[in-house]
Scaffold this motif. Structure first.
Motif, PDB file in Angstrom:
ATOM      1  N   VAL A  93       0.821  -1.171   0.018  1.00 57.08           N
ATOM      2  CA  VAL A  93      -0.124   0.017  -0.165  1.00 57.08           C
ATOM      3  C   VAL A  93       0.875   1.217   0.121  1.00 57.08           C
ATOM      4  N   PHE A  94       1.968   1.266   0.729  1.00 47.79           N
ATOM      5  CA  PHE A  94       2.710   2.415   1.066  1.00 47.79           C
ATOM      6  C   PHE A  94       3.396   2.610  -0.679  1.00 47.79           C
ATOM      7  N   PHE A  95       4.087   1.683  -1.021  1.00 51.41           N
ATOM      8  CA  PHE A  95       4.793   1.891  -2.197  1.00 51.41           C
ATOM      9  C   PHE A  95       3.857   2.367  -3.504  1.00 51.41           C
ATOM     10  N   LEU A  96       2.549   1.614  -3.532  1.00 57.76           N
ATOM     11  CA  LEU A  96       1.695   2.196  -4.389  1.00 57.76           C
ATOM     12  C   LEU A  96       1.273   3.478  -4.273  1.00 57.76           C
ATOM     13  N   MET A  97       0.841   3.895  -3.067  1.00 56.94           N
ATOM     14  CA  MET A  97       0.544   5.263  -2.799  1.00 56.94           C
ATOM     15  C   MET A  97       1.586   6.418  -2.985  1.00 56.94           C
ATOM     16  N   VAL A  98       2.898   5.992  -2.566  1.00 59.69           N
ATOM     17  CA  VAL A  98       3.850   7.102  -3.101  1.00 59.69           C
ATOM     18  C   VAL A  98       3.870   7.128  -4.523  1.00 59.69           C
ATOM     19  N   LEU A  99       3.808   5.976  -5.330  1.00 60.29           N
ATOM     20  CA  LEU A  99       3.745   6.349  -6.756  1.00 60.29           C
ATOM     21  C   LEU A  99       2.811   7.305  -7.128  1.00 60.29           C
ATOM     22  N   GLU A 100       1.463   7.141  -6.498  1.00 62.38           N
ATOM     23  CA  GLU A 100       0.488   7.804  -7.098  1.00 62.38           C
ATOM     24  C   GLU A 100       0.489   9.240  -6.845  1.00 62.38           C
ATOM     25  N   SER A 101       1.065   9.571  -5.565  1.00 68.30           N
ATOM     26  CA  SER A 101       1.347  10.954  -5.399  1.00 68.30           C
ATOM     27  C   SER A 101       2.509  11.530  -6.122  1.00 68.30           C
ATOM     28  N   ALA A 102       3.422  10.790  -6.633  1.00 68.70           N
ATOM     29  CA  ALA A 102       4.553  11.064  -7.458  1.00 68.70           C
ATOM     30  C   ALA A 102       4.222  11.201  -9.060  1.00 68.70           C
ATOM     31  N   CYS A 103       3.001  11.536  -9.396  1.00 70.02           N
ATOM     32  CA  CYS A 103       2.503  11.733 -10.440  1.00 70.02           C
ATOM     33  C   CYS A 103       2.496  10.260 -11.290  1.00 70.02           C
ATOM     34  N   ILE A 104       2.791   9.186 -10.959  1.00 72.82           N
ATOM     35  CA  ILE A 104       2.714   8.029 -11.718  1.00 72.82           C
ATOM     36  C   ILE A 104       1.508   7.451 -11.526  1.00 72.82           C
ATOM     37  N   PRO A 105       0.582   7.233 -12.744  1.00 72.44           N
ATOM     38  CA  PRO A 105      -0.877   6.798 -12.730  1.00 72.44           C
ATOM     39  C   PRO A 105      -1.236   5.357 -12.108  1.00 72.44           C
ATOM     40  N   VAL A 106      -1.101   5.332 -10.769  1.00 74.15           N
ATOM     41  CA  VAL A 106      -1.549   4.008 -10.131  1.00 74.15           C
ATOM     42  C   VAL A 106      -2.751   4.604  -9.131  1.00 74.15           C
ATOM     43  N   PRO A 107      -4.038   3.983  -9.639  1.00 71.89           N
ATOM     44  CA  PRO A 107      -5.133   4.668  -8.970  1.00 71.89           C
ATOM     45  C   PRO A 107      -5.462   4.332  -7.584  1.00 71.89           C
ATOM     46  N   SER A 108      -5.474   5.387  -6.674  1.00 74.60           N
ATOM     47  CA  SER A 108      -5.572   5.168  -5.236  1.00 74.60           C
ATOM     48  C   SER A 108      -6.873   4.415  -5.026  1.00 74.60           C
ATOM     49  N   GLU A 109      -8.002   4.490  -5.959  1.00 73.26           N
ATOM     50  CA  GLU A 109      -9.413   3.950  -5.726  1.00 73.26           C
ATOM     51  C   GLU A 109      -9.021   2.419  -5.470  1.00 73.26           C
ATOM     52  N   ALA A 110      -8.198   1.785  -6.565  1.00 75.20           N
ATOM     53  CA  ALA A 110      -7.977   0.327  -6.581  1.00 75.20           C
ATOM     54  C   ALA A 110      -7.136   0.085  -5.189  1.00 75.20           C
ATOM     55  N   THR A 111      -6.199   0.678  -5.027  1.00 75.45           N
ATOM     56  CA  THR A 111      -5.148   0.368  -3.638  1.00 75.45           C
ATOM     57  C   THR A 111      -6.081   0.467  -2.519  1.00 75.45           C
ATOM     58  N   MET A 112      -6.649   1.495  -2.197  1.00 68.95           N
ATOM     59  CA  MET A 112      -7.204   1.662  -0.794  1.00 68.95           C
ATOM     60  C   MET A 112      -8.398   0.817  -0.720  1.00 68.95           C
ATOM     61  N   LEU A 113      -9.421   0.770  -1.788  1.00 70.13           N
ATOM     62  CA  LEU A 113     -10.544   0.012  -1.750  1.00 70.13           C
ATOM     63  C   LEU A 113      -9.970  -1.582  -1.326  1.00 70.13           C
ATOM     64  N   PHE A 114      -9.022  -2.056  -1.905  1.00 65.89           N
ATOM     65  CA  PHE A 114      -8.732  -3.400  -1.991  1.00 65.89           C
ATOM     66  C   PHE A 114      -7.999  -3.495  -0.572  1.00 65.89           C
ATOM     67  N   ALA A 115      -7.328  -2.462  -0.055  1.00 68.16           N
ATOM     68  CA  ALA A 115      -6.774  -2.435   1.410  1.00 68.16           C
ATOM     69  C   ALA A 115      -7.909  -2.587   2.335  1.00 68.16           C
ATOM     70  N   GLY A 116      -9.202  -1.843   1.933  1.00 65.63           N
ATOM     71  CA  GLY A 116     -10.289  -1.797   2.868  1.00 65.63           C
ATOM     72  C   GLY A 116     -10.779  -3.370   2.777  1.00 65.63           C
ATOM     73  N   PHE A 117     -10.854  -3.932   1.925  1.00 64.66           N
ATOM     74  CA  PHE A 117     -11.462  -5.353   1.705  1.00 64.66           C
ATOM     75  C   PHE A 117     -10.503  -6.374   2.770  1.00 64.66           C
ATOM     76  N   ASN A 118      -9.137  -6.136   2.756  1.00 66.18           N
ATOM     77  CA  ASN A 118      -8.297  -6.656   3.403  1.00 66.18           C
ATOM     78  C   ASN A 118      -8.650  -6.426   4.924  1.00 66.18           C
TER      79      ASN A 118
END
Length: 212
Positions: free
Chosen positions: A26-51
């Motif tokens: 989660v940390f790695f993907l959200m760093v990429l998202e805020s560093a202007c790399i198009p990794v959607p936070s919706e997918a990352t955090m929704l799946f994290a919520g599922f976990n």
């Protein structure tokens, strides 16, 4: 759903990373998202919520990790914007039709509206990913930028994670619904750019007519 089909491989990659690595993923993907790399936070955090709903970690832990990761990624983008102003825009901006007056306008904008802009755009799809760049270009005060970024990221990250917890195994359905919010923001951005271009051309025409 063209946008959704284009981003599906990225979404699946995000899910695979979180599934394999847990909160470090989660940390790695959200760093990429805020560093202007198009990794959607919706997918990352929704799946994290599922976990979270399965008891793998807590809602608080997921929110804290996602928010701090967004802050770190924002620092990267902010630094690129700040360094790029001197090395690229001020020296070679004319090649991109960027004048010093444009940079001064950005400075004035962030001086007057920067706090609200950084805070509220952190809760907007698409825009939240890229706002750090112009903040860096405008040389917004670093620690003020950092505090407002973190405060703006927390509601977004918490909201997505909480939705993932509530949705459980149906988290993908919510992810697909959120695409419509992406479409609305993208349409508003395009409309805003068109309006600015039209206004600029009208002003140039009025100036040309007044000089005749």
């Amino acid at each position: 759903m063209l946008f959704a089909s284009i981003t599906d491989p990225i979404v699946q990659l995000a899910v695979d990373v979180v599934k394999a690595l847990g909160l470090p993923g989660v940390f790695f993907l959200m760093v990429l998202e805020s560093a202007c790399i198009p990794v959607p936070s919706e997918a990352t955090m929704l799946f994290a919520g599922f976990n979270v709903s399965r008891g793998e970690y807590t809602l608080l832990a997921a929110t804290a990790v996602g928010s701090l990761a967004n802050l770190v990624g924002s620092w990267v983008a902010y630094g690129i914007g700040r360094a790029g102003r001197v090395d690229l825009l001020e020296k070679h901006g004319h090649k991109l039709h960027i004048k010093r007056s444009h940079l001064e306008l950005a400075d004035r904008w962030f001086e007057r509206y920067g706090d609200a802009t950084v805070f509220f755009t952190r809760m907007m799809p698409i825009v939240r990913t890229f706002i750090s760049l112009p903040a860096g270009v405008a040389r917004m005060h670093f620690w003020r930028f950092s505090v407002l970024t973190l405060l703006g990221c927390i509601p977004w990250v918490f909201g997505l994670t909480w939705l993932g917890v509530q949705a459980g195994e149906r988290w993908e359905t919510w992810r697909d619904k959120l695409h419509y919010l992406d479409y609305a923001v993208a349409a508003a951005l395009v409309a805003g750019i068109v309006w600015l271009v039209v206004r600029r051309r009208r002003r140039a025409r009025d100036v040309a007519e007044a000089e005749r």
